[in-house]
Design a protein around this motif. Sequence first.
Motif, PDB file in Angstrom:
ATOM      1  N   ALA A   1      13.081 -47.623  43.096  1.00 34.55           N
ATOM      2  CA  ALA A   1      13.537 -46.361  43.268  1.00 34.55           C
ATOM      3  C   ALA A   1      13.676 -45.629  41.951  1.00 34.55           C
ATOM      4  O   ALA A   1      13.317 -44.422  41.768  1.00 34.55           O
ATOM      5  CB  ALA A   1      14.787 -46.088  44.322  1.00 34.55           C
ATOM      6  N   ALA A   2      14.279 -46.225  40.954  1.00 35.61           N
ATOM      7  CA  ALA A   2      14.534 -45.739  39.558  1.00 35.61           C
ATOM      8  C   ALA A   2      13.060 -45.477  38.838  1.00 35.61           C
ATOM      9  O   ALA A   2      13.281 -44.488  38.021  1.00 35.61           O
ATOM     10  CB  ALA A   2      15.657 -46.451  38.952  1.00 35.61           C
ATOM     11  N   ILE A   3      12.308 -46.429  38.935  1.00 35.01           N
ATOM     12  CA  ILE A   3      11.259 -46.043  37.932  1.00 35.01           C
ATOM     13  C   ILE A   3      10.396 -44.826  38.071  1.00 35.01           C
ATOM     14  O   ILE A   3      10.261 -44.072  37.421  1.00 35.01           O
ATOM     15  CB  ILE A   3      10.142 -47.312  38.272  1.00 35.01           C
ATOM     16  N   PRO A   4      10.192 -44.283  39.411  1.00 33.43           N
ATOM     17  CA  PRO A   4       9.287 -43.008  39.575  1.00 33.43           C
ATOM     18  C   PRO A   4      10.350 -41.845  39.386  1.00 33.43           C
ATOM     19  O   PRO A   4       9.815 -40.882  38.761  1.00 33.43           O
ATOM     20  CB  PRO A   4       8.737 -43.052  41.129  1.00 33.43           C
ATOM     21  N   TYR A   5      11.701 -42.206  39.361  1.00 34.72           N
ATOM     22  CA  TYR A   5      12.916 -41.052  39.126  1.00 34.72           C
ATOM     23  C   TYR A   5      12.631 -40.907  37.845  1.00 34.72           C
ATOM     24  O   TYR A   5      12.449 -39.724  37.314  1.00 34.72           O
ATOM     25  CB  TYR A   5      13.940 -41.409  39.728  1.00 34.72           C
ATOM     26  N   PHE A   6      12.746 -41.979  36.922  1.00 34.80           N
ATOM     27  CA  PHE A   6      12.937 -41.847  35.574  1.00 34.80           C
ATOM     28  C   PHE A   6      11.726 -41.367  34.875  1.00 34.80           C
ATOM     29  O   PHE A   6      11.496 -40.401  33.966  1.00 34.80           O
ATOM     30  CB  PHE A   6      13.402 -43.070  34.824  1.00 34.80           C
ATOM     31  N   ALA A   7      10.574 -41.939  35.485  1.00 39.15           N
ATOM     32  CA  ALA A   7       9.079 -41.508  34.944  1.00 39.15           C
ATOM     33  C   ALA A   7       9.140 -40.046  34.940  1.00 39.15           C
ATOM     34  O   ALA A   7       8.554 -39.293  33.918  1.00 39.15           O
ATOM     35  CB  ALA A   7       8.095 -42.069  35.791  1.00 39.15           C
ATOM     36  N   ARG A   8       9.430 -39.321  36.267  1.00 40.26           N
ATOM     37  CA  ARG A   8       9.344 -37.737  36.164  1.00 40.26           C
ATOM     38  C   ARG A   8      10.177 -37.088  35.352  1.00 40.26           C
ATOM     39  O   ARG A   8       9.636 -36.220  34.662  1.00 40.26           O
ATOM     40  CB  ARG A   8       9.512 -37.108  37.387  1.00 40.26           C
ATOM     41  N   ILE A   9      11.441 -37.736  34.923  1.00 34.23           N
ATOM     42  CA  ILE A   9      12.323 -36.847  34.079  1.00 34.23           C
ATOM     43  C   ILE A   9      11.826 -37.104  32.621  1.00 34.23           C
ATOM     44  O   ILE A   9      11.774 -36.321  31.690  1.00 34.23           O
ATOM     45  CB  ILE A   9      13.771 -37.412  34.025  1.00 34.23           C
ATOM     46  N   ALA A  10      11.381 -38.285  32.521  1.00 40.50           N
ATOM     47  CA  ALA A  10      10.921 -38.519  30.926  1.00 40.50           C
ATOM     48  C   ALA A  10       9.775 -37.746  30.655  1.00 40.50           C
ATOM     49  O   ALA A  10       9.548 -37.402  29.712  1.00 40.50           O
ATOM     50  CB  ALA A  10      10.447 -40.043  30.919  1.00 40.50           C
ATOM     51  N   GLU A  11       8.878 -37.449  31.795  1.00 38.56           N
ATOM     52  CA  GLU A  11       7.474 -36.871  31.649  1.00 38.56           C
ATOM     53  C   GLU A  11       7.955 -35.506  31.318  1.00 38.56           C
ATOM     54  O   GLU A  11       7.281 -34.931  30.043  1.00 38.56           O
ATOM     55  CB  GLU A  11       6.790 -36.730  33.022  1.00 38.56           C
ATOM     56  N   VAL A  12       8.984 -34.927  31.604  1.00 35.28           N
ATOM     57  CA  VAL A  12       9.257 -33.413  31.278  1.00 35.28           C
ATOM     58  C   VAL A  12       9.648 -33.329  29.696  1.00 35.28           C
ATOM     59  O   VAL A  12       9.323 -32.680  29.167  1.00 35.28           O
ATOM     60  CB  VAL A  12      10.703 -33.132  32.165  1.00 35.28           C
ATOM     61  N   SER A  13      10.635 -34.469  29.459  1.00 30.59           N
ATOM     62  CA  SER A  13      10.970 -34.548  28.082  1.00 30.59           C
ATOM     63  C   SER A  13       9.833 -34.750  27.155  1.00 30.59           C
ATOM     64  O   SER A  13       9.665 -34.135  26.121  1.00 30.59           O
ATOM     65  CB  SER A  13      11.916 -35.548  27.701  1.00 30.59           C
TER      66      SER A  13
END
Lengths: 344, 217
Positions: B99-111
């Motif tokens: 669950a955390a991988i796609p969640y963090f992926a989207r947040i990291a993508e923004v940065s």
Amino acid sequence: MDVNVVDVRHVSRRFGGHVALDDVSFSVAKGEILGVIGRSGAGKSSLLRCLGALDRPDAGQILIEGQDITTLPQAGLVALRRRIGFVFQHFNLLSSRTVAGNISLPLEIAGVPRADRPQRIAELLALVGLSAHGDKWPAQLSGGQKQRVGIARALANDPALLLCDEATSALDPETTTAILDLLAEINRELGLTIILITHEMDVIRRIATHLVVLDQGHIVENAPTLAIMGAATQSAVTEALLSETQPQVPPALRARLVAEPAPDGWAIIRIRLAGEAAWQPMLSLLGQQYGVEATVLQGGTTEIAGQPFADQIVSVTGYCAEIHDFLTQFDPSLKVLGHVPADH
Amino acid sequence: MSRLIIDLIARATWETTIMVACSGLLAVLGGLPLALLMVAMRRGGLMPCPPAARLLGLVVDILRAIPFIILLVILIPVTRMIVGTSLGTAAAIVPLSLAAIPYFARIAEVSLRAVDPNLVDAVRTMGGTRWMIVRHVLIPEALPGLVAGLTVTLITLTGASAMAGAVGAGGLGDLAIRYGYQRFNTQVMSLVVVVLIVFVAIIQAAGNALSNHLRHD
Ligand SMILES: Nc1ncnc2c1ncn2[C@@H]1O[C@H](COP(=O)(O)OP(=O)(O)O)[C@@H](O)[C@H]1O
Ligand SMILES: [Mg+2]
């Protein structure tokens, strides 16, 4: 060795249907400072991106030190880019690295061993006058200091060519002068060839030895700066760009200008003298020989590409054909802008 | 307060820490490369391939759209295969990470997307390769934002780890459910809530401090 550092041959660059560069050709010899000027949208940045191998032209060749960069494979491009230094309008420093760290990056990329880097970084910091600032973060520097870091970084790998895209456009006039002086000094001391792009004629006047004027993707002028500034006639585009920094007839006087000479009036003329002629006391001679009064209304004598250059708007009483002939001996490009009738 | 309760809470806190830390680590190891790929494959990116970028984004969004409780259940066979059991702390790490991988992926993508493309150009002009651009520009320049994103991810994981208690994952959430909800032991439940609040506050404070320390602009 008469290989030019840069040879641009029939280069064109299109964006969709829009032609940004159209059959552009020019060359730059070693040690020259070429200024490329043009209005916004003229194609200056497109040209620089092609020269820096960031973009490929759609047609034509670009030779850097004799090597055609438009046909180089990716690996060759990476090596070639290390021979070219880039200075940007907005500095483009990494905020995650200190000043020294930013200068270190091109060295790391070029594979300079870790042990050899500190000395080279110190040399570069000294060259741009920032020896005391190596450990600062870019955010702690002024605009002028950031651009010095940008220049040091561009010089890190001893490039053959320095490309500057509006390098002083984000700086105040005083800082602009300091940065231009630094570039001129680097050009003199390292014999580095520089191409600088700008929309400010003043930048060109101060350091460019050669000038290319771009308009809508075409080259409209390509000659030594002094020749263009002193030429009798210029293209409309050049004229418009030059007018920014050239002396102008004061507006109040311009309103009174008439085409025909008026008795007891004055003529308003424009005199341009390049080289040693600029120092001659032409107006005093005129007064002595013809007993007329000549007054400089605007302008003076400055330096262009290291040569004296006079550009003045002058009013002369009793203007006649003899006086005109006398003056055109000094300045064949002399222009009579109009006559001011005496006010009775 | 009894010795027993303190032992229970200490053990549960440790289990929660393990679950959050391990799944947080896996979220970075899995999510950051995904984010880099999504950014690099965008138009004008380091290796443009917009259709692939869209496809990857879709997969990431589908994973994010599945409610965690359902993910927990449908992953049971997978968890058994990987961990050997579907119960306990180690088992909970599998659905939590996924669950955390796609969640963090989207947040990291923004940065990563917020990194000035002119900096990428600058390093290209120095002859930097794509990998050098990732290593010297994208990741370092985005780092304060990545740390802030990881902080949010860890806190979300703390909440999710409580839900994993439903499949016997252990940890603070599990304790709260068993003693508070099922046995009406309000003392244990309140204590667990206080510990959770402190737990989350510490993560947030540490994350903020680190992110600010890394920010130089
Ligand atoms: N990436 C691009 N895509 C489309 N059009 C572009 C692009 N870059 C430049 N152009 C167009 O090419 C012309 C020249 O642009 P540019 O080289 O940036 O001019 P300058 O630097 O002289 O202001 C402009 O009309 C601009 O709109
Ligand atoms: Mg431009």
